[in-house]
Design an enzyme around this catalytic site. Structure first.
Site, mmCIF file in Angstrom:
data_model
loop_
_atom_site.group_PDB
_atom_site.id
_atom_site.type_symbol
_atom_site.label_atom_id
_atom_site.label_comp_id
_atom_site.label_asym_id
_atom_site.label_seq_id
_atom_site.Cartn_x
_atom_site.Cartn_y
_atom_site.Cartn_z
ATOM 1 N N LYS A 52 -15.106 -1.299 5.254
ATOM 2 C CA LYS A 52 -14.304 -1.284 6.478
ATOM 3 C C LYS A 52 -14.981 -2.071 7.595
ATOM 4 O O LYS A 52 -14.293 -2.714 8.416
ATOM 5 C CB LYS A 52 -14.041 0.156 6.920
ATOM 6 C CG LYS A 52 -13.158 0.950 5.966
ATOM 7 C CD LYS A 52 -11.774 0.326 5.791
ATOM 8 C CE LYS A 52 -10.853 1.232 4.986
ATOM 9 N NZ LYS A 52 -9.526 0.626 4.739
ATOM 10 N N TYR B 271 -18.344 9.002 2.568
ATOM 11 C CA TYR B 271 -17.543 7.785 2.686
ATOM 12 C C TYR B 271 -18.249 6.596 2.057
ATOM 13 O O TYR B 271 -17.627 5.596 1.719
ATOM 14 C CB TYR B 271 -17.223 7.520 4.155
ATOM 15 C CG TYR B 271 -16.000 6.663 4.376
ATOM 16 C CD1 TYR B 271 -14.766 7.018 3.829
ATOM 17 C CD2 TYR B 271 -16.077 5.504 5.125
ATOM 18 C CE1 TYR B 271 -13.641 6.236 4.037
ATOM 19 C CE2 TYR B 271 -14.959 4.717 5.339
ATOM 20 C CZ TYR B 271 -13.752 5.082 4.793
ATOM 21 O OH TYR B 271 -12.640 4.295 4.995
ATOM 22 N N GLY C 143 0.760 -1.242 0.000
ATOM 23 C CA GLY C 143 0.000 0.000 0.000
ATOM 24 C C GLY C 143 0.789 1.288 0.000
ATOM 25 O O GLY C 143 0.208 2.365 0.127
#
Length: 260
Positions: free
Chosen positions: A168, A161, A17
């Site tokens: 998540k 979001y 990442g």
């Protein structure tokens, strides 16, 4: 003279990442390297490789491999290289997420089926895949640690979001299930939940400047988190100092989660 509490000497760690100097994973890589770990890092494509060259050079990282989590063969190649080069793996850091812009900024109820599947695949199931391929190498090390990066949007509604909040939430559930399934092999699994900070991924979220301002105003410590803060917590979790910590979501956000 006593040894430092965070000591990763002799440990091999995979960090995914890293996109540029401001990435969360950059702070993690720096903290783990400073603690003595031998690092393996991955990049998504040739374009991102160019952006991380300064980090590779600064930290003296020799093991740098392509990993596109939508292409299973690239994941397999990374772990084959780790086994050939090091014969084991002590920890792996998962820090990646993606959603189509319309699905991220739009209403969850309007999320397209293909957009939902893509977001879940890259943001959540990629952690499961990483764990699957890491498991035998972690076993060879006598156990180890897996850490993923989450966000408060998993449990609270964060403006703009969208579908990522669902991803998540699923990622945190995966953390608990993986911790339960892999614990008998002395493999610990945790999630780190940073407060808002400006990364390349965050720049794609509308109104993110407002989220950061609110974090400074409302958090008990009245400050923003930095990649270095996240790196320090993550290095602790993957070290022997965190040897009895597994299955949790650990906030590093100046306390914002208790008031946000």
């Amino acid at each position: 003279m006593s040894s430092p509490i965070i000591n990763l000497e002799g440990k091999v760690g995979l960090i995914t990442g890293i996109a540029n100097e401001k990435s969360i994973s950059t702070g993690v890589a720096e903290a783990c390297a400073e603690a003595g770990a031998k690092l393996v890092i991955t990049y998504q494509n040739d374009k991102t490789r160019a952006f991380i060259e300064p980090i590779i050079n600064r930290l003296g990282i020799e093991d740098v491999y392509l990993m596109d989590v939508t292409r299973t063969e690239t994941i397999q190649e990374v772990f084959a290289n780790i086994e050939q080069r090091h014969g084991k793996l002590d920890f792996a850091i998962h820090s990646m997420a993606f959603a189509k812009r319309d699905d991220l900024h739009g209403r969850v109820v309007d999320t397209s089926a293909d957009g939902f599947a893509l977001a879940m695949d890259v943001s959540t199931h990629s952690f499961v895949r990483l764990a699957k391929y890491a498991e035998p190498l972690l076993e060879k090390a006598g156990g180890g640690s897996l850490v993923t990066m989450t966000y408060l949007g998993s449990e609270k509604v964060i403006p703009n979001y969208g579908v990522m909040g669902l991803c998540k939430a699923a990622l945190e559930a995966a953390t608990r299930y993986l911790a339960a399934e892999l614990g008998s092999k002395n493999i610990r699994v945790n999630a780190v939940s940073p407060g808002p900070l400006m990364t390349r991924a965050a720049s794609g979220i509308a109104g993110f400047d407002g989220l950061m301002a609110a974090a400074v105003e409302r958090s008990p410590l009245h400050s923003l988190v930095t990649p270095e803060d996240i790196g320090a917590l993550t290095a602790f979790l993957v070290s022997d100092a965190g040897r009895r910590i597994s299955g949790g979501v650990h906030f590093v956000d100046a306390g914002y989660n208790i008031v946000g």
